[in-house]
Design a protein around this motif. Structure first.
Motif, PDB file in Angstrom:
ATOM      1  N   UNK A 204       0.792  -1.229   0.000  1.00 23.00           N
ATOM      2  CA  UNK A 204       0.000   0.000   0.000  1.00 23.00           C
ATOM      3  C   UNK A 204       0.825   1.280   0.000  1.00 23.00           C
ATOM      4  N   UNK A 205       2.102   1.173   0.369  1.00 17.01           N
ATOM      5  CA  UNK A 205       2.952   2.359   0.388  1.00 17.01           C
ATOM      6  C   UNK A 205       3.535   2.726  -0.966  1.00 17.01           C
ATOM      7  N   UNK A 206       3.293   1.911  -1.973  1.00 21.73           N
ATOM      8  CA  UNK A 206       3.867   2.159  -3.304  1.00 21.73           C
ATOM      9  C   UNK A 206       3.291   3.427  -3.915  1.00 21.73           C
ATOM     10  N   UNK A 207       4.116   4.119  -4.686  1.00 20.92           N
ATOM     11  CA  UNK A 207       3.632   5.230  -5.490  1.00 20.92           C
ATOM     12  C   UNK A 207       3.004   4.662  -6.766  1.00 20.92           C
ATOM     13  N   UNK A 208       2.222   5.484  -7.458  1.00 14.00           N
ATOM     14  CA  UNK A 208       1.517   5.017  -8.651  1.00 14.00           C
ATOM     15  C   UNK A 208       1.733   5.981  -9.812  1.00 14.00           C
ATOM     16  N   UNK A 209       2.056   5.403 -10.972  1.00 11.87           N
ATOM     17  CA  UNK A 209       2.129   6.174 -12.202  1.00 11.87           C
ATOM     18  C   UNK A 209       1.109   5.643 -13.194  1.00 11.87           C
ATOM     19  N   UNK A 210       0.727   6.478 -14.159  1.00  7.23           N
ATOM     20  CA  UNK A 210      -0.241   6.064 -15.170  1.00  7.23           C
ATOM     21  C   UNK A 210       0.257   6.407 -16.565  1.00  7.23           C
ATOM     22  N   UNK A 211       0.049   5.467 -17.482  1.00  4.97           N
ATOM     23  CA  UNK A 211       0.308   5.716 -18.897  1.00  4.97           C
ATOM     24  C   UNK A 211      -0.973   5.394 -19.655  1.00  4.97           C
ATOM     25  N   UNK A 212      -1.501   6.392 -20.365  1.00  7.65           N
ATOM     26  CA  UNK A 212      -2.695   6.182 -21.164  1.00  7.65           C
ATOM     27  C   UNK A 212      -2.325   5.815 -22.583  1.00  7.65           C
ATOM     28  N   UNK A 213      -2.658   4.597 -22.987  1.00  5.24           N
ATOM     29  CA  UNK A 213      -2.383   4.123 -24.343  1.00  5.24           C
ATOM     30  C   UNK A 213      -3.628   3.464 -24.900  1.00  5.24           C
ATOM     31  N   UNK A 214      -3.858   3.632 -26.190  1.00  5.81           N
ATOM     32  CA  UNK A 214      -4.873   2.818 -26.840  1.00  5.81           C
ATOM     33  C   UNK A 214      -4.282   2.221 -28.106  1.00  5.81           C
ATOM     34  N   UNK A 215      -4.835   1.104 -28.513  1.00  2.86           N
ATOM     35  CA  UNK A 215      -4.317   0.381 -29.672  1.00  2.86           C
ATOM     36  C   UNK A 215      -5.096   0.779 -30.914  1.00  2.86           C
ATOM     37  N   UNK A 216      -4.407   1.347 -31.889  1.00  2.00           N
ATOM     38  CA  UNK A 216      -5.052   1.695 -33.154  1.00  2.00           C
ATOM     39  C   UNK A 216      -5.581   0.411 -33.795  1.00  2.00           C
ATOM     40  N   UNK A 217      -6.896   0.320 -34.034  1.00  2.00           N
ATOM     41  CA  UNK A 217      -7.462  -0.942 -34.532  1.00  2.00           C
ATOM     42  C   UNK A 217      -6.965  -1.345 -35.918  1.00  2.00           C
ATOM     43  N   UNK A 218      -6.457  -0.394 -36.681  1.00  2.00           N
ATOM     44  CA  UNK A 218      -5.977  -0.717 -38.022  1.00  2.00           C
ATOM     45  C   UNK A 218      -4.503  -1.130 -38.026  1.00  2.00           C
ATOM     46  N   UNK A 219      -3.679  -0.366 -37.298  1.00  2.00           N
ATOM     47  CA  UNK A 219      -2.235  -0.645 -37.306  1.00  2.00           C
ATOM     48  C   UNK A 219      -1.801  -1.520 -36.140  1.00  2.00           C
ATOM     49  N   UNK A 220      -2.660  -1.630 -35.091  1.00  2.00           N
ATOM     50  CA  UNK A 220      -2.355  -2.339 -33.840  1.00  2.00           C
ATOM     51  C   UNK A 220      -1.207  -1.689 -33.079  1.00  2.00           C
ATOM     52  N   UNK A 221      -0.833  -0.459 -33.473  1.00  2.00           N
ATOM     53  CA  UNK A 221       0.228   0.265 -32.780  1.00  2.00           C
ATOM     54  C   UNK A 221      -0.347   1.036 -31.589  1.00  2.00           C
ATOM     55  N   UNK A 222       0.503   1.285 -30.581  1.00  2.00           N
ATOM     56  CA  UNK A 222       0.075   1.998 -29.380  1.00  2.00           C
ATOM     57  C   UNK A 222       0.121   3.510 -29.603  1.00  2.00           C
ATOM     58  N   UNK A 223      -0.941   4.189 -29.191  1.00  2.00           N
ATOM     59  CA  UNK A 223      -1.014   5.646 -29.279  1.00  2.00           C
ATOM     60  C   UNK A 223      -1.165   6.201 -27.857  1.00  2.00           C
ATOM     61  N   UNK A 224      -0.271   7.102 -27.453  1.00  2.00           N
ATOM     62  CA  UNK A 224      -0.286   7.634 -26.084  1.00  2.00           C
ATOM     63  C   UNK A 224      -1.187   8.855 -25.964  1.00  2.00           C
TER      64      UNK A 224
END
Length: 215
Positions: A99-119
């Protein structure tokens, strides 16, 4: 826990409790609530293996009988980085253990056509150079999101990085290992393959949809 193909950087957590809960999660009839609860539980169990080599420090405490020196982990040095949105499911379980851990977030979605990650979002704690990072995402499928996320995290120069997923496949492992050979992978299973849409087979469907009840 074992390493397939003798790769010391790929760890399959094959504890019976982990495997049992994973099987229940795979079932298509598992409800959203059941899936979410099981993911929370399995994440707590996996956290034990992932944090096995966390450094300890000695502190002085008082028991009801006397003063003693005892070991503790410094949770504040650990950062759990969730790849949105599905990573939240693993994050919650791991925070229950550390519970003492810090938290980071990365927002990514997968382009349905290229399957590449977009931030679309990136937020990390301060002083990352002093911290050990665990990046979490339920599925390591094509590997593109994980590669992109770890690349962004590496730019903050943390002390170490681990990647934790519930499920992966040979293609995802190969992609991540090629891009980031220094980052160990922890998973509950390596499934057979990807299909043409970038889904793991036999897998468990779309983890995000099953966690949040969307489609």
């Amino acid at each position: 826990m074992n390493s397939p193909n003798n790769d010391p950087q790929v760890h399959v957590i094959n504890h019976p409790l982990v495997q049992h809960k994973l099987t229940l999660m795979r079932k298509k009839e598992a409800s959203t609530n059941s899936f979410r609860t099981l993911l929370n539980e399995i994440s707590m169990l996996m956290a034990y293996e992932v944090t096995r080599d966390m450094p300890m420090q000695e502190v002085e405490i008082e028991t009801p009988l006397e003063t003693m020196s005892a070991k503790v982990i410094d949770g504040k040095k650990l950062v759990l980085v969730s790849i949105l949105r599905a990573g939240t499911g693993i994050l919650d379980g791991m925070l229950s253990v550390v519970p003492g851990a810090r938290v980071g977030h990365i927002g990514l979605y997968r382009d349905p056509k290229t399957l590449q990650a977009v931030e679309y979002y990136f937020k990390m704690p301060k002083d990352m150079q002093e911290r050990d990072v665990v990046v979490v995402d339920p599925m390591l499928a094509t590997g593109n999101s994980a590669v992109a996320a770890i690349e962004r995290v590496k730019a903050t120069h943390p002390k170490s990085i681990k990647f934790v997923c519930l499920l992966t496949c040979p293609e995802g492992v190969a992609t991540l290992r090629k891009a980031h050979p220094d980052v160990p992978i922890y998973t509950a299973a390596i499934d057979r393959q990807l299909n043409s849409h970038g889904y793991i087979l036999p897998g468990l469907g779309d983890a995000g949809d099953r966690i949040f009840g969307t489609q």
